[in-house]
Scaffold this active site. Structure first.
Site, mmCIF file in Angstrom:
data_model
loop_
_atom_site.group_PDB
_atom_site.id
_atom_site.type_symbol
_atom_site.label_atom_id
_atom_site.label_comp_id
_atom_site.label_asym_id
_atom_site.label_seq_id
_atom_site.Cartn_x
_atom_site.Cartn_y
_atom_site.Cartn_z
ATOM 1 N N CYS B 198 44.129 32.451 39.000
ATOM 2 C CA CYS B 198 43.268 33.633 39.181
ATOM 3 C C CYS B 198 43.192 34.074 40.645
ATOM 4 O O CYS B 198 42.641 35.147 40.932
ATOM 5 C CB CYS B 198 41.871 33.338 38.655
ATOM 6 S SG CYS B 198 41.857 32.286 37.197
ATOM 7 N N HIS B 336 34.238 37.108 42.736
ATOM 8 C CA HIS B 336 35.107 36.634 41.661
ATOM 9 C C HIS B 336 34.344 36.789 40.348
ATOM 10 O O HIS B 336 34.897 37.265 39.367
ATOM 11 C CB HIS B 336 35.507 35.187 41.921
ATOM 12 C CG HIS B 336 36.498 34.655 40.943
ATOM 13 N ND1 HIS B 336 37.713 35.254 40.720
ATOM 14 C CD2 HIS B 336 36.460 33.583 40.100
ATOM 15 C CE1 HIS B 336 38.389 34.570 39.807
ATOM 16 N NE2 HIS B 336 37.645 33.561 39.408
ATOM 17 N N HIS B 371 38.688 39.370 32.625
ATOM 18 C CA HIS B 371 39.348 38.558 33.639
ATOM 19 C C HIS B 371 40.857 38.686 33.451
ATOM 20 O O HIS B 371 41.415 38.156 32.493
ATOM 21 C CB HIS B 371 38.916 37.098 33.491
ATOM 22 C CG HIS B 371 39.289 36.239 34.664
ATOM 23 N ND1 HIS B 371 40.391 36.481 35.445
ATOM 24 C CD2 HIS B 371 38.694 35.132 35.182
ATOM 25 C CE1 HIS B 371 40.468 35.552 36.396
ATOM 26 N NE2 HIS B 371 39.439 34.732 36.262
#
Lengths: 329, 442
Positions: B198, B336, B371
């Site tokens: 990520c 995030h 995400h």
């Protein structure tokens, strides 16, 4: 962290999981790490093995700020786990997504994900060694590993970290990877498939410090340049010797070359004053091949050798060179 | 040398283009909806933020040599976003973009022959790309039966290769999107393929800035592309317990008291990064400058972030130091903010440790677009570029009741006019990779 003067980078220690020696499953059977094994792919185990050896040689007292830069290959998970998932996903007419969602996922060990994700080839090493500094994990089939070294050098020279591990771990013998490469490339008789890992422990050195004693082995090698050209389309043709950063009097070590790339290299290296060109007979370990060659070349270089260019060529037609210079800062 | 962004392209769950993307983020809407790209009815998770079907179909991998190539959605996303970015930077014609006409004959370039007429700068341009996992093609695995004889399969593949025939694939190559970008746009420089989960998209942008700063490249095409909205990707994340169990459009609620996991997303954001002086000399418009970046590792556990956020703190501090800034210089932080119980608390603690008592406006866009894994950092930096340009920050879609353990000034859903000069974006990856990047108005 930033420094005004770019710093030189020296090779402090080497660590290898050598494909030509047996790499048994007993690599990590002792110590607290054994609990981590179930989360680790084969490449992750090899990476940790090589990093641990490099760190033992480096004997750094604190890894909190140490960097970790690694190239990794394709996902190399346990196929037995995948087989179980697929078996459970079979209906009367074979595999169905509905059965996969209902049954297949249930037999899937959640921890399988940590074998599956490519970045965990490196992440497990960070977790087990405690390196917490700058990092990069880059995909490679060979020459791409030089990008990981380039990133490490940038971090060390800029002062983002004073110490860093750099290398790669990969397996070309994982069945899916081997099959994939056969599909893309056919058979490569001149480069049998292998697996392995190699890690260099690098340290930035103050450019104002005096030169070290010459001929003292790997710990006195400095990395002078890293240059490469990607394979695949569009490939701009054979890189020149200058483009690879190879000096006229460098000893040159080749590895992983294909017949067509070897021919290009012969042209590129023609006319050099120094005749010394060695060819390493390494299995093709994909991302890991280049650092295995660096480690091998540095370990075997005679004391009289002061500059060494290790040339990598990969299955995709990529070519690159790392130039090591002894004692020059 | 200073690295500036001169081109930006986005494929997101709000559609193609930066306008659809940023307007969607600022609308407070969520793109999370029932999955349509495959039948997920039997899966533990059945919602995600997918790129709209029409957009995804429009941008399927051009010249795909097989259905497998086309099934790796991130390839087409990358090509389309890259075309937008390069066109804005004036490095390719702003035409309709990559062709979707399939190639019918095998070729040495595997159907990815150069197609776009581009600027000479592309011949030496570097590629720095955040990439996700290979896409596993389960149906192809399954037809091999209960016991796979790998020697037989290799022999078949070898015969097929010699005959120039196509064979089923078990997974797509991890670097397929990079190959497509290099071939399609004629990129001839070095490539850096970031796989830090990520954090990969943010790492790719930081790498691009570093390449410019140290003179390694004059032009870099960079960004991130990913889609894990496929059976193994979605199923695997669900088995890890990372996804929200709720099949609702607000499945992802960053910093909310009742958050219970992430929603999967997908897409791509691509950037053209150049040296500021060189861009100015050729008449290109700088959209933002990349002035700070830092990366660290948790080195903690495979299954959880470091709870005290210490490594995340260090990443933000490294970015500030590199930019020559102090915490008070920043105007906005794009978190995030995954919406998982563990991440958001750890990140909030880290933000507090760096920036002190809550003052700095913070938001996460994952409630809106899910995400996007390896593309997440790139999409979030794209949002930051647009926030700097439009002087408004997107709020945190899905946030209703701030978790008192998340002591940040979390912007609620919607658009927030702010004076924005310097912004920071955090990206934290599975495995403990932390990346922070600072952008400044050009």
């Amino acid at each position: 962290m930033s420094t005004a003067t770019p710093r030189a980078v020296e090779v402090v220690a080497l660590g290898c999981a050598d494909p030509r020696a047996p790499i048994g499953d007993d690599v990590m059977r002792s110590g607290p790490e054994r609990m981590a094994l179930r989360l680790m792919s084969r490449s992750a185990v090899l990476a940790y093995h090589a990093a641990r050896e490099a760190l033992a040689g480096a004997a750094w007292p604190d890894l909190t700020e140490a960097g970790l830069f690694m190239a990794v290959g394709a996902s190399g998970s346990d196929l037995e786990q995948l087989r179980r998932i697929l078996l459970a996903s079979q209906g009367e007419r074979g595999f169905t997504l509905a059965r996969f969602g209902e049954q297949g996922l249930r037999v899937c060990n959640p921890l399988f994900a940590f074998q599956l994700m490519n970045n965990f080839t490196m992440a497990h090493t960070a977790i087990l060694t405690g390196t917490r500094g700058p990092n990069a994990v880059l995909f490679s089939r060979g020459v791409g590993t030089l990008a990981a070294l380039d990133e490490a050098l940038a971090a060390l020279r800029h002062g983002d970290c004073a110490r860093a591990l750099v290398g790669a771990a990969d397996s070309a013998v994982h069945p899916v990877t081997a099959l994939e490469h056969t599909r893309w490339h056919g058979e490569l008789a001149d480069a049998p498939a292998g697996e392995g890992a190699a890690v260099l422990a690098l340290a930035a050195v103050d450019p104002r410090a005096g030169a070290p004693e010459p001929g003292a082995g790997p710990s006195r090698w400095h990395i002078a340049s890293v240059e490469w050209s990607e394979g695949g389309a569009p490939r701009p043709g054979a890189p020149s010797r200058a483009a690879l950063g190879i000096a006229d009097d460098d000893a040159v070590v080749l590895h992983g070359w294909r017949a067509d790339v070897a021919a290009e290299l012969a042209t590129a290296l023609a006319g050099r004053a120094a005749p010394a060109v060695s060819v390493l007979s390494l299995p093709d370990c994909l991302a890991a091949t280049a650092p295995l060659a660096w480690a091998e070349a540095l370990s075997r270089a005679p004391a009289t050798c002061h500059a060494l260019a290790v040339v990598t060529a990969d299955r995709d037609g990529g070519v690159g060179a790392v130039r090591f210079v002894r004692g020059a800062r | 040398m200073t690295a500036v962004i001169t081109g930006l392209g986005v494929i997101s769950p709000f559609g193609a283009g930066v306008t659809a993307f940023f307007d969607g983020l600022c609308s407070g809407r969520s793109a999370v909806a029932p999955i349509t790209s495959f039948d997920a009815a039997s899966f533990p998770v059945s919602v995600a933020a997918e790129v709209p079907a029409a957009t995804a179909e429009r941008w399927r991998a051009p010249g795909a040599v097989s259905d497998a190539h086309a099934r790796d959605r991130k390839v087409g996303f990358a090509l389309a976003a890259a075309h937008q970015a390069l066109a804005q930077a004036g490095l390719v014609d702003a035409g309709p973009g990559p062709s979707t006409a399939p190639s019918t004959a095998p070729s040495p370039a595997h159907g990815l022959e150069p197609r776009a007429g581009g600027h000479a700068a592309l011949a030496a341009a570097a590629l720095s790309l955040g990439l996700g996992l290979e896409t596993a093609l389960l149906e192809d695995f399954a037809v091999l039966g209960d016991h796979i004889d790998w020697d037989t399969e290799r022999a078949r593949a070898l015969a097929a290769h010699a005959a120039g025939e196509r064979t089923p694939r078990l997974r797509t190559p991890a670097d397929l999107a990079a190959r497509a970008l290099r071939a399609h746009f004629g990129l001839g420089g070095p490539q850096y393929l970031h796989m830090s989960a990520c954090a990969a998209g943010a790492a790719a942008l930081a790498c691009a800035a570093s390449l410019i700063e140290r003179g390694r490249a004059r032009t870099v095409l960079c960004g991130g592309t990913d889609s894990m909205i496929n059976p193994l990707g979605l199923g695997g994340m669900a088995r890890l317990g990372a996804t929200s169990p709720r099949a609702a459009s607000d499945a992802c609620r960053p910093f909310d008291l009742h958050r219970d996991g992430l929603a999967m997303g997908e897409g791509a954001a691509m950037f053209v990064v150049e040296d500021a002086a060189a861009a100015r000399d050729r008449g290109a418009t700088a959209l933002a400058a990349i002035t700070g970046w830092g990366s660290t590792q948790d080195a903690y556990k495979a299954t959880a972030p470091r709870p005290d956020g210490a490594a995340a703190v260090a990443a933000m501090q490294r970015a500030l130091q590199r930019a020559g800034l102090v915490p008070g210089d920043l105007d906005y932080l794009n978190a995030h903010g995954t919406g998982t119980p563990l991440n958001d608390v750890a990140e909030a603690q880290a933000i507090a440790a760096v920036f002190g008592p809550p003052r700095l406006p913070v938001s996460s866009i994952k409630g809106a677009i899910g995400h996007a894994m390896a593309a997440a950092g790139a999409l979030e930096l794209a949002a930051c570029v647009l926030a700097l340009a439009q002087q408004r920050a997107p709020g945190t879609t899905g946030l209703r009741e701030l978790d008192p353990l998340c002591a940040v000034v979390a912007l609620p859903p919607g658009a927030h006019p702010l004076r924005l000069r310097r912004v920071l974006s955090n990206s934290f990856g599975f495995g403990g990779h932390n990346a922070s990047v600072i952008l400044e108005a050009a």
